[in-house]
Design an enzyme around this catalytic site. Structure first.
Site, short mmCIF file in Angstrom:
data_model
loop_
_atom_site.label_atom_id
_atom_site.label_comp_id
_atom_site.label_asym_id
_atom_site.label_seq_id
_atom_site.Cartn_x
_atom_site.Cartn_y
_atom_site.Cartn_z
N GLU A 32 0.83 -1.20 0.00
CA GLU A 32 0.00 0.00 0.00
C GLU A 32 0.87 1.26 0.00
OE1 GLU A 32 -2.26 -0.84 3.52
OE2 GLU A 32 -3.11 -2.66 2.63
N GLU A 63 -4.99 -6.47 2.56
CA GLU A 63 -3.78 -7.19 2.97
C GLU A 63 -3.82 -8.66 2.59
OE1 GLU A 63 -5.48 -5.08 4.87
OE2 GLU A 63 -4.07 -3.42 5.12
N HIS A 132 -1.07 0.88 15.48
CA HIS A 132 0.14 1.33 14.78
C HIS A 132 1.42 1.07 15.58
CE1 HIS A 132 -2.94 3.46 12.54
NE2 HIS A 132 -2.05 3.86 11.65
#
Lengths: 327, 391
Positions: A32, A63, A132
């Site tokens: 990506e 994904e 994250h």
């Protein structure tokens, strides 16, 4: 005379990718936002200009599709290197990685090897929102058929990415994202050691600290502080999470008699737990104290304002060292 | 819905499907006979495999009865340079591409995971995780594109890819992602969905509110529905879209409307979720019966049908005896090909097991390994009981 260049980890991975792509036209990059943008961390910056859109491509934000099509491309003879944007976004691909990629070679009795590298920026410490900052390496280390590695410095990053791409097995390549811009010398001529070897970074006699990825910097800080107090810590960067070079760890423990394993991952059913179990099996009579694990707590990775408390720092490692030295 | 051969065996090519009907002109009489023979043989094989499972010789069987036309027809529509990514019920397609049927039985007995060479046969291994193979097919087809093996005009070079999946698998995200990646990359690819109307116990109505042949539209993959019990429609429409794919027209979705006459697997009990009337309705639309009527009207005599039946019985006996004779795999095979190079953990564990097994022999006991084939021993006992009553 070796050719040393100073560069950060992100640039070292970039340079390693370019080397691998120049060497083998079957090496393809996709993921990506990795083409024009160079990825959200700019690790693939400039590669599009050098190699063109047939070698590096943006993928749809899917994904499972990224890994599933990488498997098909590997069957076709390509060597895909895919980027998963963040650690916490890998799970839509978990099925393809664990039920397909990891098992394909065994399932096909060797007819289909899977030279696929999955690059994953991992770990916390960057003040990010949820998903994250995670350390999911144990899920993959638990899966037979995968190789799992994590470089901690630019030289390893440069060479390990090339070694991972050269491997005919799938390699999970965990990149310590908070260290991306940490600089160090890269030897452009000679690989330091095999992909799955651990390295003693600092020799010591009082206790051993085994660690990997972003924790290596922290462990070295701890060793520095301990030295001022007269405690000599040996620091091992295990580099490879699957397989683990237990020989280097066990040899060190036989010398120091004490071991702390440090990682950002939660301790429960972790890589650190596996190392502790192995050392208990192989160095039992050399241990002067129980093996301690210093890791994240067994809670979801917390909001950024709490991550300093979640992530082990040098003091947390030293607190564990104090405890094992008390035996 | 494209249909050329009606349930009562009448051949008719409607004007609107003439571009598919042209493909029937490629068929010789021998091809029609081959279609029938293979459909009949794979059905006989299927029945025998169910019996073998009931006798304890197979761990599981996955029947495909009712789907022979969808599989044999489409299988023969795939070119000799194309690649096939099956799900786990594609025994008929396997037959059309030279897969040793014993390989399938080995897998269902638990000897290995298939064992055929996917590159040589171009028929990839069965995929058990629903929809997973659709992404592999799409990735492979992306590679065909990257290699420039599309629309060169050279039949030795141009390639297409076909992937098989069922109505149930369409609910998996991997199928949607496969359609998306295929559309974006304009892959040389056919998505062949056998809608056999039951995903174990879930009806198609509980899986989709829009006909499945339209599933690709939003991604940019157009589709068509065919009568999956019509071997001629299955052949012609597949051949046409594989040609188109090879010629660079991109991916296409074919929904073959068919019916799973048998159970999902031998572990299933379809009487719990569907009516006998429904099954009878579909049996009246049997894919073999309509071709048989057609062939008889074309003058094919009883000798042919007798010969097909005899050849099916011979196949059944052959696989039955071969199944009984299947050896268990050596223990080290589970450690093989986990990695491409020596791996410390694998080597250590294999050496440990070898030593552990050896320790029983050294102590004068029966080799401990016999306990690891307990299931097969039990099966053998059942087999002996079944045949002669001696245990």
């Amino acid at each position: 005379m070796s050719n040393f260049v100073e560069m950060p980890i992100a640039k070292a991975i970039n340079a390693g990718l370019r080397q691998a792509m120049a060497r083998d036209p079957k090496v393809l990059l996709f993921g990506e936002d990795i083409a024009e943008l160079g990825g959200v961390f700019r690790v693939t910056e400039g590669i599009l200009n050098q190699f063109g859109p047939k070698r590096i491509m943006n993928s749809p934000i899917a994904e499972s599709g990224i890994v599933g099509t990488a498997i098909g491309l590997a069957m076709r003879g390509y060597r895909p290197v895919v980027e998963i944007q963040f650690d916490g976004f890998i799970f839509p691909a978990f099925d393809q990685i664990t039920t397909q990629l990891a098992k394909m070679q065994n399932r096909s009795e060797g007819f289909h090897q899977m030279p696929v590298v999955i690059r994953v920026p991992f770990g916390g410490g960057i003040g990010a929102v949820e998903h994250h900052s995670e350390s999911p390496e144990a899920y993959f280390a638990h899966t037979a058929g995968l190789r799992v590695v994590s470089p901690s410095n630019p030289n390893d990053a440069y060479w390990m990415i090339q070694q991972a791409i050269a491997s005919n097995d799938p390699v999970m390549f965990f990149e310590p994202k908070r260290r991306y811009w940490q600089k160090g010398p890269v030897n452009l001529d000679t690989a330091p050691m095999p992909l799955h070897a651990a390295r003693v970074l600092r020799e010591g006699t009082s206790a051993t600290i085994a660690c990997y990825g972003p924790m290596v910097t922290v462990a070295l800080q701890a060793a520095e502080i301990a030295a001022e107090e007269g405690i000599s810590l040996e620091v091992i960067d295990i580099r490879s999470i699957s397989p683990i070079d237990f020989t280097t760890i066990v040899d060190s423990v036989k010398k120091t008699g004490r071991l702390v394993v440090a990682s950002e991952a939660s301790n429960f059913v972790s890589v650190a737990g596996e190392i502790a179990a192995r050392v208990a099996e192989q160095a039992f009579y050399h241990l002067e104290a129980p093996v301690l694990r210093v890791g994240g707590f067994d809670v979801p990775y917390p909001p950024a304002k709490l991550e300093e408390l979640f992530l082990p720092d040098a003091d947390r490692i030293l607190e564990a060292v104090d405890r094992i030295l008390a035996y | 819905m494209v249909q050329f051969l009606s349930p009562d065996g009448k051949l008719h090519v409607p004007e609107e499907w003439a571009h598919y009907g042209e493909y029937l002109n490629r068929l010789t009489e021998a091809d029609y006979l081959k279609f029938y023979r293979d459909m009949a043989r794979i059905r006989r094989f299927d029945n025998e495999a169910t019996a073998l499972q009931r006798q304890g010789q197979l761990g599981l069987w996955i029947p495909a009865i009712g789907q022979e036309a969808a599989q044999i027809g489409s299988g023969y529509g795939v070119g000799s340079n194309d690649h096939i990514f099956p799900s786990y019920r594609e025994h008929g397609v396997a037959l059309t591409h030279g897969i040793d049927l014993m390989s399938i039985l080995k897998m269902l007995r638990g000897v290995n995971h298939g064992g055929w060479n996917p590159d040589e046969t171009r028929f990839h291994l069965y995929a058990i995780v629903l929809g997973s193979q659709v992404l592999h097919a799409t990735g492979y087809a992306m590679g065909v594109n990257f290699d420039g093996h599309v629309a060169t005009g050279n039949p030795e070079v141009d390639q297409a890819v076909i992937t098989y999946f069922g109505d149930g698998a369409t609910a998996e995200g991997d199928v949607s992602e496969g359609l998306l990646f295929a559309a974006i990359n304009k892959t040389p690819q056919v998505f062949f969905c056998q809608n056999n109307q039951w995903a174990i116990s879930s009806s198609t109505a509980s899986q989709t509110t829009v006909p499945l042949y339209r599933r690709g539209e939003g991604f940019g993959v157009n589709g068509i529905r065919i009568d999956g019990n019509d071997v001629l429609a299955s052949y012609a429409v597949t051949a046409k879209h594989m040609d188109d794919a090879r010629n660079g027209l991109g991916p296409y979705l074919i929904e073959a409307l068919t019916y799973r006459i048998g159970a999902h697997t031998t572990s299933d009990d379809p009487t719990k979720y569907r009516t006998n009337e429904e099954v009878e309705y579909w049996k009246a639309r049997d894919p073999l019966k309509r071709l048989e009527i057609f062939l008889r009207e074309q003058g094919v005599g009883q000798v042919f049908f007798d010969d097909v039946a005899a050849s099916g019985d011979a196949l059944a006996e052959e696989i039955r005896l071969a199944t009984f004779a299947l050896p268990n795999p050596p223990f080290e095979t589970m450690f093989n090909h986990v990695y491409s190079e020596p791996h410390p953990l694998i080597e250590e564990q294999m050496a440990w097991l070898e030593n552990y097994e050896g320790s029983f022999e050294a102590e004068g006991h029966l080799a401990h390994q016999t306990s690891s084939i307990q299931i097969i021993e039990t099966n053998d006992v059942i087999q002996v009981n079944h045949e002669g009553g001696a245990a």
